[in-house]
Design an enzyme around this catalytic site. Sequence first.
Site, PDB file in Angstrom:
ATOM      1  CG  ASN A  44      35.227  42.556  37.859  1.00  0.00           C
ATOM      2  OD1 ASN A  44      36.069  43.258  37.323  1.00  0.00           O
ATOM      3  ND2 ASN A  44      34.981  42.615  39.159  1.00  0.00           N
ATOM      4  CD  GLU A  46      31.204  44.256  40.969  1.00  0.00           C
ATOM      5  OE1 GLU A  46      30.826  45.315  41.516  1.00  0.00           O
ATOM      6  OE2 GLU A  46      32.043  43.480  41.490  1.00  0.00           O
ATOM      7  CB  CYS A  55      33.726  36.241  36.659  1.00  0.00           C
ATOM      8  SG  CYS A  55      33.076  35.860  38.282  1.00  0.00           S
ATOM      9  CD  GLU A  57      38.110  34.677  36.212  1.00  0.00           C
ATOM     10  OE1 GLU A  57      37.229  35.569  36.233  1.00  0.00           O
ATOM     11  OE2 GLU A  57      38.726  34.318  37.220  1.00  0.00           O
ATOM     12  CB  CYS A  88      34.255  32.105  41.101  1.00  0.00           C
ATOM     13  SG  CYS A  88      33.203  32.132  39.626  1.00  0.00           S
ATOM     14  CB  CYS A  91      35.141  31.348  36.201  1.00  0.00           C
ATOM     15  SG  CYS A  91      34.220  32.909  36.071  1.00  0.00           S
TER      16      CYS A  91
HETATM   17  N1  THU Z   1      35.676  38.184  40.180  1.00  0.00           N
HETATM   18  C1  THU Z   1      36.136  37.928  38.917  1.00  0.00           C
HETATM   19  O1  THU Z   1      35.787  38.618  37.959  1.00  0.00           O
HETATM   20  N2  THU Z   1      37.001  36.906  38.761  1.00  0.00           N
HETATM   21  C2  THU Z   1      37.525  36.166  39.784  1.00  0.00           C
HETATM   22  O2  THU Z   1      38.348  35.281  39.537  1.00  0.00           O
HETATM   23  C3  THU Z   1      37.126  36.418  41.156  1.00  0.00           C
HETATM   24  C4  THU Z   1      36.011  37.380  41.324  1.00  0.00           C
HETATM   25  C5  THU Z   1      34.780  39.334  40.368  1.00  0.00           C
HETATM   26  C6  THU Z   1      33.336  39.030  40.607  1.00  0.00           C
HETATM   27  C7  THU Z   1      32.891  40.305  41.323  1.00  0.00           C
HETATM   28  O3  THU Z   1      32.599  41.294  40.360  1.00  0.00           O
HETATM   29  C8  THU Z   1      34.111  40.736  42.088  1.00  0.00           C
HETATM   30  O4  THU Z   1      35.216  40.074  41.476  1.00  0.00           O
HETATM   31  C9  THU Z   1      34.073  40.396  43.567  1.00  0.00           C
HETATM   32  O5  THU Z   1      33.774  39.064  43.769  1.00  0.00           O
END
Ligand code: THU
Length: 136
Positions: A44, A46, A55, A57, A88, A91
């Site tokens: 991820n 941000e 994310c 994925e 999520c 994804c």
């Molecule tokens: N996140 C992912 O990268 N993948 C997931 O399957 C669940 C959530 C990330 C998004 C965000 O940067 C952080 O986790 C919190 O939601």
Amino acid sequence: MPMHDAALLAEADAARLLAYAPYSRFQVGAALLAEDGSVQHGCNVENASYPAGLCAERGAVAAAVSRGQRRFLAIAVAGPSGVAVTPCGICRQVLREFSPDRLLRIVTRDAAGATVARTIEDLLPDSFGPEALGPR
Ligand code: THU
């Protein structure tokens, strides 16, 4: 023989170490196994503008597609220990795009750390996909 779930999860754990998650402090890694046996990582990423965050994925999908891979067998997703992390909704839809048979394996861990494997059909039933649009 396809890569074992445990090995793919270990790759996701490695990808997770590079996550850029200063806002949520929730680091996630993903490892996407293509039909040719190659594995691409994602983490991820941000952003100070929160909705711009990506994310793990979708990072892995972008890495694989940009290397010419569009056919995938499995994706492993690793988050902090003790937390059940599953892809999520956004994804799930992105992964489904590349799984015409909807059998893509999604490998995660439950809150106790046990491996859980499900298909994209399990996680996104009755989905909309590219087939509905016909030949492009
Ligand atoms: N996140 C992912 O990268 N993948 C997931 O399957 C669940 C959530 C990330 C998004 C965000 O940067 C952080 O986790 C919190 O939601």
